[in-house]
Design a protein around this motif. Structure first.
Motif, mmCIF file in Angstrom:
data_model
loop_
_atom_site.group_PDB
_atom_site.id
_atom_site.type_symbol
_atom_site.label_atom_id
_atom_site.label_comp_id
_atom_site.label_asym_id
_atom_site.label_seq_id
_atom_site.Cartn_x
_atom_site.Cartn_y
_atom_site.Cartn_z
ATOM 1 N N THR A 21 49.797 12.284 -29.953
ATOM 2 C CA THR A 21 51.177 12.670 -29.843
ATOM 3 C C THR A 21 51.999 11.441 -30.460
ATOM 4 O O THR A 21 51.454 10.417 -31.062
ATOM 5 C CB THR A 21 51.575 12.183 -28.277
ATOM 6 O OG1 THR A 21 51.118 10.747 -27.968
ATOM 7 C CG2 THR A 21 51.350 12.941 -27.367
ATOM 8 N N ASP A 25 61.631 10.964 -31.341
ATOM 9 C CA ASP A 25 62.931 11.038 -30.452
ATOM 10 C C ASP A 25 63.830 10.816 -31.411
ATOM 11 O O ASP A 25 64.024 9.743 -32.269
ATOM 12 C CB ASP A 25 62.687 9.734 -29.212
ATOM 13 C CG ASP A 25 63.853 9.843 -28.311
ATOM 14 O OD1 ASP A 25 64.955 9.898 -28.642
ATOM 15 O OD2 ASP A 25 63.354 9.887 -27.218
ATOM 16 N N ALA A 71 62.037 15.614 -31.331
ATOM 17 C CA ALA A 71 61.398 15.853 -29.990
ATOM 18 C C ALA A 71 62.354 16.770 -29.181
ATOM 19 O O ALA A 71 61.724 17.625 -28.326
ATOM 20 C CB ALA A 71 60.788 14.511 -29.240
ATOM 21 N N GLN A 72 63.642 16.402 -28.992
ATOM 22 C CA GLN A 72 64.557 16.898 -28.153
ATOM 23 C C GLN A 72 64.799 18.366 -28.358
ATOM 24 O O GLN A 72 64.733 19.205 -27.632
ATOM 25 C CB GLN A 72 65.713 16.292 -28.308
ATOM 26 C CG GLN A 72 65.752 14.816 -27.351
ATOM 27 C CD GLN A 72 65.434 13.658 -28.277
ATOM 28 O OE1 GLN A 72 64.534 13.849 -29.342
ATOM 29 N NE2 GLN A 72 65.840 12.547 -27.917
ATOM 30 N N ALA A 75 61.466 20.259 -27.234
ATOM 31 C CA ALA A 75 61.569 20.288 -25.883
ATOM 32 C C ALA A 75 62.388 21.475 -25.423
ATOM 33 O O ALA A 75 62.025 22.124 -24.438
ATOM 34 C CB ALA A 75 62.062 19.102 -25.141
ATOM 35 N N PRO A 79 58.535 23.076 -24.117
ATOM 36 C CA PRO A 79 58.691 21.836 -23.585
ATOM 37 C C PRO A 79 57.188 20.928 -23.163
ATOM 38 O O PRO A 79 57.155 20.044 -23.125
ATOM 39 C CB PRO A 79 59.259 21.945 -22.131
ATOM 40 C CG PRO A 79 59.607 23.562 -21.978
ATOM 41 C CD PRO A 79 59.185 24.038 -23.222
ATOM 42 N N VAL A 82 56.106 18.315 -25.408
ATOM 43 C CA VAL A 82 56.633 17.155 -25.685
ATOM 44 C C VAL A 82 56.060 16.138 -24.435
ATOM 45 O O VAL A 82 56.027 16.840 -23.464
ATOM 46 C CB VAL A 82 58.164 17.253 -25.714
ATOM 47 C CG1 VAL A 82 58.870 16.117 -25.700
ATOM 48 C CG2 VAL A 82 58.454 18.031 -26.804
ATOM 49 N N ARG A 83 55.977 14.992 -24.555
ATOM 50 C CA ARG A 83 55.625 13.985 -23.711
ATOM 51 C C ARG A 83 56.846 12.913 -23.545
ATOM 52 O O ARG A 83 57.523 12.630 -24.836
ATOM 53 C CB ARG A 83 54.333 13.476 -23.855
ATOM 54 C CG ARG A 83 53.216 14.238 -23.652
ATOM 55 C CD ARG A 83 52.977 14.761 -22.252
ATOM 56 N NE ARG A 83 51.972 15.719 -22.191
ATOM 57 C CZ ARG A 83 52.083 16.985 -22.079
ATOM 58 N NH1 ARG A 83 53.178 17.492 -22.395
ATOM 59 N NH2 ARG A 83 51.164 17.774 -21.714
ATOM 60 N N VAL A 84 56.872 11.910 -22.690
ATOM 61 C CA VAL A 84 57.822 10.817 -22.569
ATOM 62 C C VAL A 84 56.907 9.585 -22.568
ATOM 63 O O VAL A 84 55.949 9.456 -21.279
ATOM 64 C CB VAL A 84 58.874 10.869 -21.471
ATOM 65 C CG1 VAL A 84 59.623 9.643 -21.480
ATOM 66 C CG2 VAL A 84 59.689 12.187 -21.580
ATOM 67 N N TYR A 89 60.960 7.304 -24.343
ATOM 68 C CA TYR A 89 61.237 7.972 -25.506
ATOM 69 C C TYR A 89 60.472 8.959 -25.512
ATOM 70 O O TYR A 89 59.162 9.006 -24.979
ATOM 71 C CB TYR A 89 60.929 7.010 -26.765
ATOM 72 C CG TYR A 89 62.041 5.811 -26.898
ATOM 73 C CD1 TYR A 89 63.266 6.175 -27.430
ATOM 74 C CD2 TYR A 89 61.861 4.569 -26.716
ATOM 75 C CE1 TYR A 89 64.349 5.147 -27.398
ATOM 76 C CE2 TYR A 89 62.891 3.591 -26.353
ATOM 77 C CZ TYR A 89 64.183 4.082 -26.996
ATOM 78 O OH TYR A 89 65.047 3.024 -26.977
ATOM 79 N N TYR A 90 60.770 10.043 -26.308
ATOM 80 C CA TYR A 90 60.164 11.395 -26.387
ATOM 81 C C TYR A 90 59.128 11.621 -27.554
ATOM 82 O O TYR A 90 59.135 10.785 -28.721
ATOM 83 C CB TYR A 90 60.975 12.417 -26.769
ATOM 84 C CG TYR A 90 61.839 12.647 -25.390
ATOM 85 C CD1 TYR A 90 61.391 13.569 -24.378
ATOM 86 C CD2 TYR A 90 63.185 12.237 -25.497
ATOM 87 C CE1 TYR A 90 62.226 13.899 -23.208
ATOM 88 C CE2 TYR A 90 64.017 12.767 -24.412
ATOM 89 C CZ TYR A 90 63.621 13.359 -23.391
ATOM 90 O OH TYR A 90 64.356 13.788 -22.174
#
Length: 109
Positions: A21, A25, A71-72, A75, A79, A82-84, A89-90
């Protein structure tokens, strides 16, 4: 199409034992500029170049320029790619989205 892309991304992730990853973000970027005719356009994503902002440097030591996706935006259509992170933060699972793109004619320019 969005459900199909997300399902495909989920399947790819389940087959991969270790996924890389990368922070992507929008809140960590400045001077964002869209890159035209990028292979990510094939899967409904835009590609960008940007500079890392002060927050990116303070939290992660990131500086200079980079390129990739936001990333937004990932997502919104995929989705599961994407991870947080622990700071909220993405991050994008780039191997997932990269596997959905035909890179054969891309010269990286």
């Amino acid at each position: 199409l969005e459900t199909t892309m997300d399902s495909l991304a989920s399947g790819i992730m389940s087959l991969t034992s270790k996924i890389i990853t990368l922070l992507s973000d929008r809140r960590l970027k400045k001077d964002i500029s869209e890159t035209c005719d990028h292979p990510y356009n094939q899967i409904g994503l835009k590609a960008y170049t940007w500079s890392w902002n002060d927050t990116a440097f303070e939290c992660y030591g990131l500086s200079g320029t980079s390129q990739g996706v936001i990333a937004q935006e990932v997502a919104a259509i995929m989705p599961s790619a994407v991870r947080v992170d622990n700071n909220g933060y993405y991050m994008v699972l780039y191997p997932v989205i990269d596997s959905l793109v035909d890179w054969s004619d891309y010269d990286g320019a």
